[in-house]
Design a protein around this motif. Structure first.
Motif, mmCIF file in Angstrom:
data_model
loop_
_atom_site.group_PDB
_atom_site.id
_atom_site.type_symbol
_atom_site.label_atom_id
_atom_site.label_comp_id
_atom_site.label_asym_id
_atom_site.label_seq_id
_atom_site.Cartn_x
_atom_site.Cartn_y
_atom_site.Cartn_z
ATOM 1 N N ILE A 150 0.842 -1.211 0.000
ATOM 2 C CA ILE A 150 0.000 0.000 0.000
ATOM 3 C C ILE A 150 0.871 1.253 0.000
ATOM 4 O O ILE A 150 0.640 2.201 -0.766
ATOM 5 N N ALA A 151 1.892 1.271 0.862
ATOM 6 C CA ALA A 151 2.773 2.437 0.931
ATOM 7 C C ALA A 151 3.548 2.608 -0.376
ATOM 8 O O ALA A 151 3.782 3.743 -0.819
ATOM 9 N N ARG A 152 3.930 1.523 -1.016
ATOM 10 C CA ARG A 152 4.681 1.620 -2.270
ATOM 11 C C ARG A 152 3.838 2.258 -3.375
ATOM 12 O O ARG A 152 4.321 3.096 -4.145
ATOM 13 N N ARG A 153 2.569 1.859 -3.454
ATOM 14 C CA ARG A 153 1.701 2.438 -4.502
ATOM 15 C C ARG A 153 1.503 3.939 -4.284
ATOM 16 O O ARG A 153 1.557 4.724 -5.240
ATOM 17 N N GLN A 154 1.278 4.320 -3.041
ATOM 18 C CA GLN A 154 1.010 5.738 -2.784
ATOM 19 C C GLN A 154 2.280 6.584 -2.855
ATOM 20 O O GLN A 154 2.229 7.754 -3.254
ATOM 21 N N ALA A 155 3.419 6.018 -2.468
ATOM 22 C CA ALA A 155 4.662 6.785 -2.475
ATOM 23 C C ALA A 155 5.248 6.920 -3.870
ATOM 24 O O ALA A 155 6.160 7.736 -4.075
#
Length: 305
Positions: A150-155
């Motif tokens: 999740i953090a990878r997609r948003q970052a």
């Protein structure tokens, strides 16, 4: 002389301009060449770079993997239990232009704030959808991978790549710890009381068994003593009977003397009885009286134990 006065300042100016047009990128860095705030050149390889002097400027960014330690975050799990969670994230800059546009002049410091604002909601989203026992089980790795994705997609919109996210602490809130510790203490005290009760019961069984063994041994010893005493009395009677059978007159004489000794012992030398009593047969004559068992010695002297 006049020519040297003009040549030396010109050489200095040329050197300054030349040095201002050259920059060096370390292998641990990346660089952006900016012209009036706009990206004019991207330099990601280590080595020398060139720029327009006095017009363009160079901004350096880390090319290494960076870390982010999040602040403790209280999360309510699916089973309504609350946990204090913090995480550690690894990330790196992959797109310098997009990174510059996202964080502006704040650089890595601003990126850390933005990234923490991405990782913490991801933690709440993933952990809030599972019960607390999954966080403390083998499913923990899968949950951390979900948070990382999740953090990878948003970052990615920040021009950075989230490499990994790891949960470093999952503890109960401070106010719940005391209640948990009190419950654990009560449980241990209950177990200790059970152990003490079982120990007391075992000790009582041992004491009862020991008391029963004492009674049995004492009774057996008394029985054996009575048997031995009876056998000894029988042997004594046999010896006496054998002695009487061998010389009845001498046996009667010895019994009479023993009776005299016992009856006249101490300060009491008076005996009240009939003068013709058989007790005085050996005192009245020095010859052997008529053969008989003895002068009532058995009546005066009790049998030896």
């Amino acid at each position: 002389m006049m020519r040297a006065m003009y040549i030396i300042p010109a050489l200095v100016i040329v050197a300054v301009i030349a040095l201002s047009s050259i920059f060096i990128v370390d292998e641990r860095k990346k660089a952006l060449v900016l012209q009036f705030g706009q990206v004019a050149q991207v330099k990601e390889d280590a080595g020398l770079g060139f720029k327009l002097p006095f017009i363009q400027e160079v901004v350096y960014y880390e090319d290494r993997i960076l870390g982010l330690q999040t602040t403790p975050l209280e999360v309510t799990m699916l089973d309504d239990r609350r946990l204090v969670v913090d995480a550690f994230s690894r990330w790196r800059i992959v797109d310098l232009v997009e990174f510059r546009e996202a964080v502006g002049t704040g650089g890595e410091v601003q990126a850390l704030r933005r990234l923490e604002g991405i990782v913490n909601p991801a933690i709440q989203e993933v952990l809030g959808s599972v019960p607390s026992n999954r966080v403390l089980s083998e499913d923990r790795t899968g949950l951390m991978n979900q948070i990382r994705d999740i953090a990878r997609r948003q970052a990615s919109n920040l021009g950075i790549e989230v490499i990994d996210v790891r949960l470093t602490r999952t503890d109960l809130p401070e106010q719940n710890l005391e209640a948990t510790f009190a419950r654990m203490r009560a449980e241990r005290e209950r177990e200790a009381a059970d152990e003490i009760a079982r120990g007391g019961e075992a000790a009582q069984r041992v004491r009862a068994s020991a008391d029963r063994t004492v009674v049995e041994l004492t009774s057996d010893a008394r029985r054996k003593a009575e048997v031995i005493r009876g056998e000894a009395d029988a042997e004594r009677n046999r010896v006496l009977a054998d002695a009487f059978g061998r010389d009845p007159e001498f046996f009667s004489f010895i019994r009479s003397l023993t009776a005299y000794e016992v009856s006249l012992k101490g300060n009491n030398s008076s005996i009240v009885m009939q003068p013709d009593s058989k007790f005085f047969d050996y005192l009245r004559t020095d010859t052997a009286p008529e053969l008989r068992p003895g002068p009532a010695a058995s009546d005066l002297v009790p049998a030896a134990p």
